[in-house]
Design an enzyme around this catalytic site. Structure first.
Site, PDB file in Angstrom:
ATOM      1  N   GLY A  31       0.746  -1.078  -0.118  1.00  0.00           N
ATOM      2  CA  GLY A  31      -0.267  -0.054   0.095  1.00  0.00           C
ATOM      3  C   GLY A  31       0.861   1.320   0.127  1.00  0.00           C
ATOM      4  O   GLY A  31       0.465   2.265   0.249  1.00  0.00           O
ATOM      5  N   ASN A  33       1.737   3.124  -2.594  1.00  0.00           N
ATOM      6  CA  ASN A  33       1.004   3.736  -3.458  1.00  0.00           C
ATOM      7  C   ASN A  33      -0.257   4.596  -2.901  1.00  0.00           C
ATOM      8  O   ASN A  33      -0.768   5.566  -2.986  1.00  0.00           O
ATOM      9  CB  ASN A  33       0.464   3.251  -4.861  1.00  0.00           C
ATOM     10  CG  ASN A  33       1.500   2.992  -5.767  1.00  0.00           C
ATOM     11  OD1 ASN A  33       2.036   4.259  -6.166  1.00  0.00           O
ATOM     12  ND2 ASN A  33       2.328   1.905  -5.926  1.00  0.00           N
ATOM     13  N   LYS A 110      -5.932  -8.932  -8.426  1.00  0.00           N
ATOM     14  CA  LYS A 110      -7.031  -9.753  -8.969  1.00  0.00           C
ATOM     15  C   LYS A 110      -7.465  -8.845 -10.134  1.00  0.00           C
ATOM     16  O   LYS A 110      -7.317  -7.704 -10.323  1.00  0.00           O
ATOM     17  CB  LYS A 110      -8.041  -9.722  -8.010  1.00  0.00           C
ATOM     18  CG  LYS A 110      -7.660 -10.739  -6.687  1.00  0.00           C
ATOM     19  CD  LYS A 110      -7.500 -12.089  -6.919  1.00  0.00           C
ATOM     20  CE  LYS A 110      -6.972 -12.580  -5.843  1.00  0.00           C
ATOM     21  NZ  LYS A 110      -6.630 -14.315  -6.091  1.00  0.00           N
ATOM     22  N   HIS A 128       0.890   0.454 -13.123  1.00  0.00           N
ATOM     23  CA  HIS A 128       1.907  -0.709 -13.583  1.00  0.00           C
ATOM     24  C   HIS A 128       3.411  -0.483 -13.445  1.00  0.00           C
ATOM     25  O   HIS A 128       3.740   0.607 -14.179  1.00  0.00           O
ATOM     26  CB  HIS A 128       1.309  -1.102 -15.080  1.00  0.00           C
ATOM     27  CG  HIS A 128       2.047  -2.405 -15.271  1.00  0.00           C
ATOM     28  ND1 HIS A 128       1.531  -3.634 -15.109  1.00  0.00           N
ATOM     29  CD2 HIS A 128       2.977  -2.954 -16.110  1.00  0.00           C
ATOM     30  CE1 HIS A 128       2.253  -4.803 -15.369  1.00  0.00           C
ATOM     31  NE2 HIS A 128       3.102  -3.979 -16.137  1.00  0.00           N
ATOM     32  N   ASP A 169      -4.556  -4.873 -18.615  1.00  0.00           N
ATOM     33  CA  ASP A 169      -3.333  -4.160 -18.678  1.00  0.00           C
ATOM     34  C   ASP A 169      -3.403  -3.622 -20.300  1.00  0.00           C
ATOM     35  O   ASP A 169      -2.053  -2.879 -20.650  1.00  0.00           O
ATOM     36  CB  ASP A 169      -2.192  -5.149 -18.976  1.00  0.00           C
ATOM     37  CG  ASP A 169      -1.530  -5.310 -16.923  1.00  0.00           C
ATOM     38  OD1 ASP A 169      -2.130  -4.492 -16.245  1.00  0.00           O
ATOM     39  OD2 ASP A 169      -0.537  -5.998 -17.091  1.00  0.00           O
ATOM     40  N   GLU A 198       6.047   5.759  -9.424  1.00  0.00           N
ATOM     41  CA  GLU A 198       4.715   5.614  -9.143  1.00  0.00           C
ATOM     42  C   GLU A 198       4.192   6.692  -8.186  1.00  0.00           C
ATOM     43  O   GLU A 198       2.851   7.281  -8.463  1.00  0.00           O
ATOM     44  CB  GLU A 198       4.578   4.140  -8.548  1.00  0.00           C
ATOM     45  CG  GLU A 198       4.981   3.198  -9.796  1.00  0.00           C
ATOM     46  CD  GLU A 198       4.629   1.784  -9.404  1.00  0.00           C
ATOM     47  OE1 GLU A 198       3.659   1.680  -8.589  1.00  0.00           O
ATOM     48  OE2 GLU A 198       5.576   0.772  -9.513  1.00  0.00           O
TER      49      GLU A 198
END
Ligand code: GRF
Length: 228
Positions: A31, A33, A110, A128, A169, A198
């Site tokens: 976590g 991000n 998921k 990503h 993606d 990111e």
């Protein structure tokens, strides 16, 4: 994007108030991000409020971060429901209750059910840890991405924020930033430098949503510059 309403700017502010965007964050791991979003928001750099955190993993560090920040945090796993339809209903119900206008997949391992994706067209983004369309899709997650970049002898990699569509993606790219691959890099050292990027670009894209600067048209998406 329109529709968010709460404004926290004082009435006598000379700047027009920027409405705060309600966000749901989906994660499965540490976590960091999520933390970057919370920190940017707390510092006044991001007019967004995380209203809900959903984890596919009860052990995810991100759950702890959410709870520390006083945010509703739910573990929702398909295997805990007797039918997939019930899982989908639980996800959609939690999202509706939270009032989320944007869903951010930040290390969510998921696939989101199709009807969740269809309920939020152009309003789900994913981060990503590579320069999509390279090193994306099935099997490219976590350290595997960085190992594959090193195995391919690439001189650069990076991070991508894209809109989530029905193809994993492959949704239209909103923002990418490059990271050089250095001699002696390992998957871990590369992951660390990519993560730093990111943590910068994900809040930047969320800010663009909050400011109504994101355009999604079919397979194309882009961010308008501020004041355009
Ligand atoms: C990030 O590298 C993200 O790009 C990938 O999973 C990782 C999640 O890291 N999808 P964290 O849980 O936000 O620390």
């Amino acid at each position: 994007m329109k529709g968010h309403s709460d404004s926290e700017a004082p009435e006598d502010s000379s700047e027009p108030p920027v409405p705060r965007l309600s966000v749901a964050v989906f994660l499965s791991g540490a976590g960091s991000n999520l933390q970057a979003i919370l920190d940017a928001s707390a510092a006044g750099r991001l007019p967004a409020e995380v209203r809900l955190v959903v984890s596919s993993n009860p052990e995810a560090g991100g759950l702890q971060r959410a709870r520390q920040a006083g945010i509703a945090a739910r573990v929702l796993r398909s295997k805990d429901f007797s039918a997939v339809a019930e899982f989908r209903q639980a996800l959609v119900g939690a999202l509706r209750d939270s009032g989320a206008e944007l869903i951010v997949l930040a290390g969510y391992m998921k696939r989101l059910p199709l009807d969740v994706i269809r309920s939020y067209p152009g309003r789900i983004i994913n981060i990503h840890p590579a320069l999509l369309p390279d090193f994306g899709g099935k099997g490219f997650y976590g350290s595997r991405v960085h190992e594959a970049v090193l195995a391919a002898g690439r001189r650069e990699t990076g991070a991508t924020v894209h809109v989530v569509n029905e193809r994993y993606d492959e949704g239209p790219i909103l923002l990418q930033e490059r990271v050089a691959v250095l001699p002696g890099d390992t998957a871990e050292s590369l992951a660390r430098r990519v993560l730093e990027v990111e943590h910068r670009i994900l809040p930047e894209v969320i800010r663009a949503f909050a400011e109504g600067r994101v355009r999604v048209e079919g397979d194309r998406a882009w961010i308008e510059p501020p004041g355009a």
